[in-house]
Design an enzyme around this catalytic site. Structure first.
Site, PDB file in Angstrom:
ATOM      1  N   LYS A 110      92.322  49.681  64.578  1.00 31.17           N
ATOM      2  CA  LYS A 110      93.166  50.716  63.972  1.00 31.17           C
ATOM      3  C   LYS A 110      92.377  51.557  62.980  1.00 31.17           C
ATOM      4  CE  LYS A 110      97.678  48.978  64.877  1.00 31.17           C
ATOM      5  NZ  LYS A 110      98.962  48.532  64.357  1.00 31.17           N
ATOM      6  N   LYS A 190      93.966  54.241  79.259  1.00 30.45           N
ATOM      7  CA  LYS A 190      95.247  53.595  78.969  1.00 30.45           C
ATOM      8  C   LYS A 190      96.166  54.607  78.281  1.00 30.45           C
ATOM      9  CE  LYS A 190      97.356  50.208  75.975  1.00 30.45           C
ATOM     10  NZ  LYS A 190      97.680  50.012  74.660  1.00 30.45           N
ATOM     11  N   LYS A 193      99.839  56.532  72.437  1.00 29.37           N
ATOM     12  CA  LYS A 193     100.114  57.708  71.607  1.00 29.37           C
ATOM     13  C   LYS A 193      98.877  58.103  70.809  1.00 29.37           C
ATOM     14  CE  LYS A 193     102.569  54.987  68.158  1.00 29.37           C
ATOM     15  NZ  LYS A 193     102.746  53.761  68.960  1.00 29.37           N
TER      16      LYS A 193
HETATM   17  P1  ADP Z   1     100.590  52.852  71.667  1.00 27.79           P
HETATM   18  O1  ADP Z   1      99.319  52.370  72.360  1.00 27.79           O
HETATM   19  O2  ADP Z   1     101.112  54.088  72.304  1.00 27.79           O
HETATM   20  O3  ADP Z   1     100.407  52.965  70.178  1.00 27.79           O
HETATM   21  P2  ADP Z   1     102.004  50.445  71.028  1.00 27.79           P
HETATM   22  O4  ADP Z   1     100.744  49.772  70.652  1.00 27.79           O
HETATM   23  O5  ADP Z   1     102.976  50.825  69.963  1.00 27.79           O
HETATM   24  O6  ADP Z   1     101.666  51.734  71.923  1.00 27.79           O
HETATM   25  O7  ADP Z   1     102.712  49.541  72.125  1.00 27.79           O
HETATM   26  C1  ADP Z   1     104.041  49.049  72.084  1.00 27.79           C
HETATM   27  C2  ADP Z   1     104.227  48.157  73.301  1.00 27.79           C
HETATM   28  O8  ADP Z   1     104.044  48.895  74.529  1.00 27.79           O
HETATM   29  C3  ADP Z   1     103.224  46.997  73.357  1.00 27.79           C
HETATM   30  O9  ADP Z   1     103.913  45.829  73.763  1.00 27.79           O
HETATM   31  C4  ADP Z   1     102.208  47.412  74.392  1.00 27.79           C
HETATM   32  O10 ADP Z   1     101.637  46.313  75.042  1.00 27.79           O
HETATM   33  C5  ADP Z   1     103.027  48.282  75.346  1.00 27.79           C
HETATM   34  N1  ADP Z   1     102.170  49.351  75.899  1.00 27.79           N
HETATM   35  C6  ADP Z   1     101.675  50.414  75.222  1.00 27.79           C
HETATM   36  N2  ADP Z   1     100.930  51.207  76.027  1.00 27.79           N
HETATM   37  C7  ADP Z   1     100.931  50.627  77.258  1.00 27.79           C
HETATM   38  C8  ADP Z   1     100.330  50.960  78.531  1.00 27.79           C
HETATM   39  N3  ADP Z   1      99.605  52.062  78.685  1.00 27.79           N
HETATM   40  N4  ADP Z   1     100.556  50.139  79.561  1.00 27.79           N
HETATM   41  C9  ADP Z   1     101.312  49.029  79.416  1.00 27.79           C
HETATM   42  N5  ADP Z   1     101.904  48.647  78.262  1.00 27.79           N
HETATM   43  C10 ADP Z   1     101.726  49.435  77.176  1.00 27.79           C
HETATM   44  N1  TRP Z   2     102.688  44.408  66.118  1.00 28.49           N
HETATM   45  C1  TRP Z   2     103.581  44.667  67.243  1.00 28.49           C
HETATM   46  C2  TRP Z   2     103.074  45.907  68.004  1.00 28.49           C
HETATM   47  O1  TRP Z   2     102.411  46.760  67.439  1.00 28.49           O
HETATM   48  C3  TRP Z   2     104.982  44.874  66.754  1.00 28.49           C
HETATM   49  C4  TRP Z   2     105.492  43.648  66.062  1.00 28.49           C
HETATM   50  C5  TRP Z   2     105.707  43.491  64.721  1.00 28.49           C
HETATM   51  C6  TRP Z   2     105.838  42.413  66.695  1.00 28.49           C
HETATM   52  N2  TRP Z   2     106.169  42.226  64.465  1.00 28.49           N
HETATM   53  C7  TRP Z   2     106.253  41.548  65.637  1.00 28.49           C
HETATM   54  C8  TRP Z   2     105.820  41.958  68.009  1.00 28.49           C
HETATM   55  C9  TRP Z   2     106.653  40.232  65.909  1.00 28.49           C
HETATM   56  C10 TRP Z   2     106.220  40.654  68.259  1.00 28.49           C
HETATM   57  C11 TRP Z   2     106.635  39.781  67.223  1.00 28.49           C
HETATM   58  O2  TRP Z   2     103.380  46.044  69.190  1.00 28.49           O
END
Ligand code: ADP
Ligand code: TRP
Length: 321
Positions: A110, A190, A193
């Site tokens: 991050k 992949k 956002k």
């Molecule tokens: P982003 O990568 O857009 O920031 P997040 O990390 O907030 O997305 O992901 C939220 C959930 O969606 C997670 O459980 C993640 O594994 C799933 N996810 C995000 N992007 C993908 C993708 N391209 N393919 C499959 N699952 C995804």
């Molecule tokens: N960190 C997770 C994500 O970015 C979101 C999350 C916060 C979560 N607390 C959690 C997922 C507890 C499972 C259990 O996708």
């Protein structure tokens, strides 16, 4: 079996979030005792604008309901509606070693993406452990990227139990959806956002169409067969095509004669066939934010019915009041 998972309200939901996470959450509600929450405390590590955060929370809750979450089955709540969570986070912090957190990849990832390297971002996995433990979850469905955080949760449980000599928490297991392939974004990386390559679930149809029409393709002539390997358009068509149209997709790539423009139009049609109903529900629910709010409040009550007595036990164990 008690299932828990959370999603950060940190941006608009995209189809990767649906196929990778929310679809599984909705399916699990039919079989298990499910608790899903909007991780607004976690989102504070990257969103520092109050109005924006409140808007993202409401939109995410609305999206969950539009995508089929049934509040009569699963509890849906805001993380910040459980004051027990930050309190438990502190108790857990005092038995969590620095080394455990220093080994987490997601902090470094991050920071590399431009998120401020705050203490909150570093301590993120401890807050996550509190989310899981507070409702005594047995199973936590998460994407592969969150597996390490679940391992940290398990280590923290072991450390707390060893420190106080009492087994107060339920040891959670991760549930990793292997069968879900990573959804490719417009550029073939992949979908995420943070890469600006998403196809969103909600938002104006015209913009979605433009995004789909802008999927990166090569310059194979219309008549020629098209490569499938590493082709974002092929990956997305496969994900969306209804059973009866899969043969069309394969033939379009293998035999040639179909241009990428035509394939993209099909993809847009499949997108609408898949999400049109949810998109209508989303717009409808948006006109009734009070209904969404009522769902969140009753979800928080259900979660607190577990959290409050658990915290009485935890306070007694650590010696607070
Ligand atoms: P982003 O990568 O857009 O920031 P997040 O990390 O907030 O997305 O992901 C939220 C959930 O969606 C997670 O459980 C993640 O594994 C799933 N996810 C995000 N992007 C993908 C993708 N391209 N393919 C499959 N699952 C995804
Ligand atoms: N960190 C997770 C994500 O970015 C979101 C999350 C916060 C979560 N607390 C959690 C997922 C507890 C499972 C259990 O996708």
């Amino acid at each position: 079996m008690r299932v828990l998972s959370g999603v950060q309200p940190s941006g608009a939901l995209h189809i990767g979030n649906y196929f990778g996470a929310i679809r599984q959450f909705v399916e699990l509600q039919h079989e298990h005792d499910c608790y899903y929450f909007l991780a607004d405390l976690h989102a504070l590590t990257s969103v520092h604008d109050a109005d924006r955060l409140r808007g993202l929370v409401t939109d995410l809750a609305t999206a969950f309901l539009a995508l089929g979450l049934d509040p009569g089955k699963a509890a849906l709540y805001r993380q910040s509606d459980l004051p027990e969570i930050p309190e438990l986070t502190w108790y857990l912090s005092t038995v969590t070693s620095m080394g455990l957190l220093q080994r987490c990849h997601s902090f470094k990832d991050k920071v590399a993406q431009g998120v401020i390297p705050s203490h909150g971002l570093f301590a993120y996995p401890v807050l996550m452990a509190a989310d899981v433990l507070i409702v005594r979850a047995n199973v936590v469905p998460v994407g592969r990227d969150q597996k390490q955080h679940l391992e940290v949760t398990r280590d923290i449980v072991a450390s707390f139990h060893a420190t106080y000599g009492r087994e107060v928490f339920t040891m959670p297991e991760p549930m990793i959806g292997d069968e879900v392939a990573v959804v490719p974004g417009l550029d073939g990386q992949k979908m995420s956002k943070s890469y600006g390559n998403t196809i969103d679930l909600f938002g104006p149809e015209k913009e979605i169409r433009q995004r789909i029409m802008s999927i990166t393709t090569d310059s194979t002539p219309v008549e020629a067969p098209k490569p499938k390997e590493g082709n974002a358009l092929y990956g997305l068509l496969k994900l969306f095509a209804p059973a009866g149209e899969r043969a069309w997709v394969e033939a379009a790539f293998d035999e040639g004669g179909t241009g990428y423009g035509e394939m993209k139009k099909r993809l847009f049609a499949y997108y609408l066939a898949t999400f049109g109903e949810a998109r209508r529900r989303f717009e409808e629910l948006r006109r009734h934010p009070e209904e969404v709010e009522a769902v969140l409040r009753s979800g928080a009550e259900r979660a607190r019915a577990i959290a409050v007595p658990l915290m009485d036990e935890v306070r007694a164990i650590v010696g607070i009041r």
